[in-house]
Design a protein around this motif. Structure first.
Motif: not given
Length: 194
Positions: A39-67
């Protein structure tokens, strides 16, 4: 009867965060993730509020991803990769142009305490080149060639100064100030007009 559309399996999002750097889009928050690009710098990311191992769960282009969570911000980052608060509009423009023309420049300083007014007023940049004299010379030459469009006042590089006011004299030598940094041999100093 009309069939009902399938229910979305995507988690509910609770807000937007911005990527402060390019972020790997991970399939999971653990070490055995699959990378789905960045996800390029400056991207708007929709967060779910879940975090694990220093990663945050997001919804990116209709899929679940972790950043990586530490690189998410509630505010959109500036248009440059360098966070240099307090710069004047002219200096901000110079910073953006330097970043575009010289992506290999990794360290740039702006506002700082100094007896001269350039840095404290937000009108000066120090582009560090360390031992890369070729890069320093290219930045200095480019700055001089674009002085009018960049609204520059002067450039210091390699113990020499060039100014718009005295451009007919070319690069002028400066007195030895005692160190590589003070003599501007490891960085290019550029001051813009107010």
């Amino acid at each position: 009867t009309v069939p009902k559309p399938p229910k979305s399996t995507l988690p509910t999002t609770i807000g937007t965060r911005y990527a402060t750097t390019d972020l790997i889009l991970r399939s999971s928050p653990d070490a055995s993730y699959v990378s789905y690009g960045d996800a390029p710098r400056g991207s708007a990311l929709q967060i779910t509020g879940r975090q694990q191992n220093g990663r945050a769960e997001i919804v990116w282009k209709g899929t679940v991803r972790w950043v990586t969570a530490q690189y998410l911000s509630s505010t959109r980052p500036s248009s440059t990769k360098f966070n240099l608060p307090g710069l004047t509009p002219n200096a901000q423009n110079l910073l953006a142009q330097i970043e575009k023309e010289f992506p290999e420049a990794r360290t740039i300083y702006g506002v700082r305490q100094d007896p001269l007014p350039d840095h404290p007023s937000g009108r000066a940049l120090d582009i560090m080149v360390y031992t890369n004299a070729d890069l320093g010379q290219r930045i200095a030459d480019w700055s001089k060639a674009n002085a009018t469009s960049l609204d520059l006042e002067y450039v210091i590089w390699n113990q020499r100064i060039w100014s718009v006011a005295r451009q007919g004299e070319g690069w002028r030598y400066m007195a030895d100030r005692g160190s590589i940094t003070a003599n501007h041999r490891d960085h290019v100093h550029i001051t813009v007009r107010p």
